[in-house]
Scaffold this motif. Structure first.
Motif, short mmCIF file in Angstrom:
data_model
loop_
_atom_site.label_atom_id
_atom_site.label_comp_id
_atom_site.label_asym_id
_atom_site.label_seq_id
_atom_site.Cartn_x
_atom_site.Cartn_y
_atom_site.Cartn_z
N MET A 1 -0.53 -1.50 5.59
CA MET A 1 0.90 -1.24 5.39
C MET A 1 1.47 -0.63 6.67
SD MET A 1 2.74 1.23 2.55
CE MET A 1 2.28 0.43 1.05
N THR A 2 2.57 -1.17 7.20
CA THR A 2 3.15 -0.63 8.42
C THR A 2 3.81 0.72 8.13
OG1 THR A 2 5.28 -1.68 8.01
CG2 THR A 2 3.65 -2.95 9.29
N ARG A 3 4.06 1.42 9.24
CA ARG A 3 4.68 2.74 9.12
C ARG A 3 6.06 2.63 8.47
NH1 ARG A 3 6.93 5.27 14.15
NH2 ARG A 3 5.75 3.57 15.06
N GLN A 4 6.78 1.58 8.86
CA GLN A 4 8.13 1.37 8.33
C GLN A 4 8.08 1.13 6.82
OE1 GLN A 4 10.69 1.90 10.24
NE2 GLN A 4 11.98 0.11 10.51
N MET A 5 7.13 0.30 6.40
CA MET A 5 7.01 0.00 4.98
C MET A 5 6.62 1.25 4.20
SD MET A 5 7.34 -2.17 2.62
CE MET A 5 7.22 -3.90 3.04
N MET A 6 5.75 2.05 4.80
CA MET A 6 5.34 3.29 4.14
C MET A 6 6.55 4.22 3.97
SD MET A 6 2.16 5.82 4.98
CE MET A 6 1.20 4.53 5.64
N SER A 7 7.39 4.29 5.02
CA SER A 7 8.61 5.11 4.94
C SER A 7 9.50 4.61 3.81
CB SER A 7 9.41 5.04 6.25
OG SER A 7 8.66 5.53 7.32
N ALA A 8 9.59 3.27 3.70
CA ALA A 8 10.44 2.68 2.65
C ALA A 8 9.90 3.02 1.26
CB ALA A 8 10.51 1.16 2.83
N VAL A 9 8.58 2.93 1.11
CA VAL A 9 7.98 3.21 -0.20
C VAL A 9 8.19 4.68 -0.58
CG1 VAL A 9 5.76 3.43 -1.40
CG2 VAL A 9 6.28 1.35 -0.08
N VAL A 10 7.92 5.56 0.38
CA VAL A 10 8.09 7.00 0.10
C VAL A 10 9.55 7.31 -0.23
CG1 VAL A 10 8.00 9.30 1.15
CG2 VAL A 10 6.10 7.71 1.48
N SER A 11 10.47 6.72 0.53
CA SER A 11 11.91 6.96 0.27
C SER A 11 12.28 6.47 -1.12
CB SER A 11 12.78 6.23 1.29
OG SER A 11 12.46 6.63 2.58
N PHE A 12 11.72 5.30 -1.50
CA PHE A 12 12.04 4.75 -2.83
C PHE A 12 11.52 5.68 -3.92
CE2 PHE A 12 13.48 1.32 -5.44
CZ PHE A 12 12.69 1.38 -6.58
N LEU A 13 10.32 6.18 -3.73
CA LEU A 13 9.75 7.09 -4.73
C LEU A 13 10.55 8.38 -4.81
CD1 LEU A 13 5.95 6.61 -3.98
CD2 LEU A 13 7.20 5.80 -5.99
N VAL A 14 10.96 8.89 -3.66
CA VAL A 14 11.79 10.11 -3.65
C VAL A 14 13.11 9.85 -4.36
CG1 VAL A 14 13.12 11.64 -2.13
CG2 VAL A 14 10.74 11.12 -1.58
N GLY A 15 13.72 8.71 -4.04
CA GLY A 15 14.99 8.35 -4.68
C GLY A 15 14.84 8.20 -6.19
N SER A 57 11.56 -4.16 7.27
CA SER A 57 10.27 -3.91 7.91
C SER A 57 9.36 -5.12 7.79
CB SER A 57 9.59 -2.68 7.30
OG SER A 57 8.97 -3.03 6.09
N ARG A 58 9.58 -5.93 6.77
CA ARG A 58 8.76 -7.14 6.62
C ARG A 58 9.11 -8.18 7.67
NH1 ARG A 58 7.51 -8.71 0.53
NH2 ARG A 58 6.39 -10.27 1.71
N ARG A 59 10.40 -8.09 8.13
CA ARG A 59 10.85 -9.10 9.11
C ARG A 59 10.46 -8.73 10.53
NH1 ARG A 59 16.30 -8.90 8.89
NH2 ARG A 59 16.73 -8.46 6.75
N GLN A 60 10.38 -7.43 10.81
CA GLN A 60 10.08 -7.07 12.20
C GLN A 60 8.64 -6.59 12.29
OE1 GLN A 60 13.00 -3.69 12.33
NE2 GLN A 60 11.45 -2.68 13.49
N SER A 61 8.02 -6.96 13.43
CA SER A 61 6.66 -6.46 13.65
C SER A 61 6.78 -5.08 14.26
CB SER A 61 5.91 -7.38 14.60
OG SER A 61 6.58 -7.39 15.84
#
Lengths: 149, 501
Positions: A1-15, A57-61
């Motif tokens: 999992m990329t760092r960006q995706m991890m940030s997105a997942v954590v943000s979603f869980l927080v939200g 994040s899925r679109r950019q490497s």
């Protein structure tokens, strides 16, 4: 999992957590929208934005260097100093807590000569006592130094 | 004019205020010069110590600290190629090469003079501009205030930091956390999760100290582990320490133009010193006849960003004083100071507290002179002190000082815990690219925005339509939409170009 995706997942869980908490706010009927609506709006915004973040994040490497983090020992020292400050102040008082926290952190930051470490911590904690307790009047729950002196 | 004279007489009649201005100037230079510790962190540390002071001395100390801190960052940028603050990042480009050429002393003097010059012009704009703008903003009601705050949320969230989405997430998170506690309209508590200490909500001081100071301690600990202590060595020849008058006069047009750039950027919420310094550097380099030499150590390359970054300081207070919207992180913290002392910011402050407002402006002018002199004559000494004090010694002291500052606010162990947790959160945010400034500004604005929103609906016969009946509100929503679309498009273009390479 990329760092960006991890940030997105954590943000979603927080939200999601925020949304759950915001839905628990009772509507008192004092105004047309109630005390929870703005909190719900913020929480929803966080969730939607984190979906956007995850999608992009899925679109950019992930170019460039990967994120490095401090070693675990740093976090352990931080936690130890923090716990001593939080729970120790009522039991030990201000000055011993400063001494111990400084000693732990100086050691964590790389000072290995124990006599130097002890000397710096002792002198500094005395200085902090004089400045914060005596000059600024900060409340010391135990004030062991005053008992000794 | 009479009001500013009133301000000076207020300041000079209070020796404590004058003493704190000088102390703020000195502390700001010292703290700003320490790599990693920002002026905002210094203000957060000293904030709880000002609770027992009268409003003017408290505000004067912290306001001048912020100004001096912006300047202080240039010292480590010039001497160690490490900006003390983000605002000094552009100063490194020519400042450090000047040091390598044996002109460290001259670079430091140029920086001190340019910072004071820019700050002074910015302060004049604040003094004369804020009053004029306040006359207009007095006519605004809750719908306009809500729209302005929403615009600030979106604009600041979009502009601060690299990523629009992350900036908006950070703003919304700060906004949500601000709503924890007692609802101002119904008086019932909400979202406290059973903690009685949260009945009054999260206090600003532990949050600030956690996010700015404890997080920085973790960052520095990581750097010490990865890089160790670095040896620093700077020398300055006698010739390289002087700033002759003809050379100073040649720098005046550069400083003036850069000050104008900085002042205009300072008035726009969210942009701040770190944007101003690069815009001014780029513009002056473009205009220069010797643009090829920029980056090799030219004094103009130090004067331009320093004048611009300090010119931000005064004008960033304009949206704060006239609308209650902070134009910068430092302004956001100063809202907390006003609130603690029971003073509401907004256009009415000029009528209700003229002595305080103009006293603050006067304090700013005196503070500029103070840090300018400290910097001009004392910056090499500050640099030597920092060179001989490695981070592995400094940052443990920063930690315990921060702990003492948090505890001194309310003698609360809960606050210490909150600060420590937010220290870890702040560290994680920095590592993941979520801007802390956006979080803080969202936190500071959210309650006011919610109050304005719900008051507007109470006043409205037309439900949400009230926001569409007010031209100022419509304009603010339009600006918010435009900025987020433009920044989003810019971000998308950047993503596509990265994907191609």
């Amino acid at each position: 999992m990329t760092r960006q995706m991890m940030s997105a997942v954590v943000s979603f869980l927080v939200g999601s957590f925020f949304l759950l908490v915001a839905f628990g706010v009772e509507d008192t009927g004092d105004d047309p929208v109630g005390p929870g609506i703005v909190a719900i709006a913020f929480a929803t915004a966080i969730m939607l934005l984190s979906i956007v973040l995850g999608t992009s994040s899925r679109r950019q490497s992930e170019n460039g260097s990967s994120a490095t983090f401090a070693p675990v020992s740093v976090f352990l020292a931080y936690a130890a100093a923090g716990l001593i400050c939080t729970f120790g102040i009522r039991v030990l008082g201000y000055t011993p807590v400063i001494f111990l926290a400084l000693a732990i952190l100086l050691w964590s930051f790389g000072t290995r000569r124990m006599t130097l470490l002890a000397a710096i911590s002792a002198l500094a904690s005395a200085g902090y006592y004089i400045f914060f307790i005596r000059m600024l009047g900060l409340h010391d729950p135990r004030d062991l130094l005053a008992m000794v002196l | 004019m009479s009001e500013i004279i009133l301000g000076f007489s207020t300041v000079f009649s209070e020796p404590l205020t004058l003493g704190l201005i000088l102390a703020g100037a000195l502390c700001g230079v010292l703290v700003g010069a320490l790599p990693g510790l920002t002026a905002a962190a210094a203000i957060a540390l000293l904030f709880p110590l000002t609770f027992h002071l009268e409003p003017l001395p408290a505000l004067a100390l912290l306001y001048v600290l912020g100004k001096a801190g912006r300047y202080g960052g240039s010292i480590s940028a010039i001497l160690f190629n490490t900006p003390g603050t983000a605002a000094s990042a552009a100063t490194m480009l020519d400042g450090y090469p000047m040091t390598r050429k044996g002109q460290a002393g001259k670079a430091l003097k140029v920086s001190a003079v340019a910072s004071a010059f820019g700050d002074f012009l910015g302060e004049l704009l604040l003094i004369f501009g804020a009053v004029k703008i306040a006359v207009f903003t007095k006519t605004l009601g809750p719908p306009e205030y809500f729209a302005i705050m929403m615009m600030a949320f979106v604009v600041i969230g979009s502009v601060v930091g690299e990523s629009v989405v992350k900036g908006l997430i950070a703003t919304a998170t700060g906004g949500f956390l601000a709503l924890v506690g007692t609802d101002p309209i119904s008086g019932y508590s909400r979202m406290t999760l059973g903690f009685p200490q949260l009945e009054d909500g999260f206090t600003l001081v532990p949050l600030l100290i956690g996010l700015f100071v404890f997080a920085e301690v973790l960052v520095q600990a990581e750097m010490v582990h990865s890089k160790g202590d670095e040896d620093v060595n700077f020398r300055s020849s006698r010739e390289g320490s002087r700033l002759p008058m003809p050379e100073f006069l040649r720098l005046v047009p550069t400083m003036f133009r850069s000050s104008v750039i900085g002042s205009l950027i300072g008035m726009l919420p969210g942009l701040g010193s770190s944007v101003a310094c690069f815009v001014a550097y780029g513009e002056e380099r473009r205009r220069s006849k010797r643009s090829g030499e920029w980056g090799t150590g030219v004094p103009e390359g130090v004067a331009a960003p320093e004048a611009a970054n300090n010119a931000v300081s005064g004008p960033s207070m304009i949206p704060l004083l006239t609308l209650g919207i902070p134009g910068s992180t430092i302004a956001a913290i100063l809202i907390g100071v006003f609130t603690i002392h029971g003073i509401q910011v907004g256009p009415m402050i000029f009528d209700r507290e003229p002595a305080l407002v103009f006293g603050l402006f006067s304090a700013g002018l005196i503070g500029i002179l103070a840090y300018g002199l400290i910097g001009y004559f004392g910056a090499p000494l500050v640099g030597r002190m920092i060179a001989y004090l490695p981070p592995r010694i400094i940052y443990p002291f920063v930690f315990v000082t921060a702990f003492s500052a948090v505890y001194s606010g309310n003698n609360s162990v809960f606050d210490i815990g909150v600060a420590l947790i937010f220290g870890v959160i702040g560290y994680a945010m920095r590592k993941s690219g979520f801007p802390i400034a956006a979080f803080i500004i969202g936190f500071v604005l959210a309650r006011g925005a919610e109050e304005a929103f719900r008051q507007s609906l109470l006043l409205s016969d037309n439900g949400f339509g009230i926001f569409l009946e007010r031209p100022v509100a419509i304009a603010c929503f339009a600006i918010a939409a435009l900025v987020s679309v433009l920044r989003g498009a810019q971000s998308l273009r950047r993503t596509k170009s990265h994907a191609k390479t």
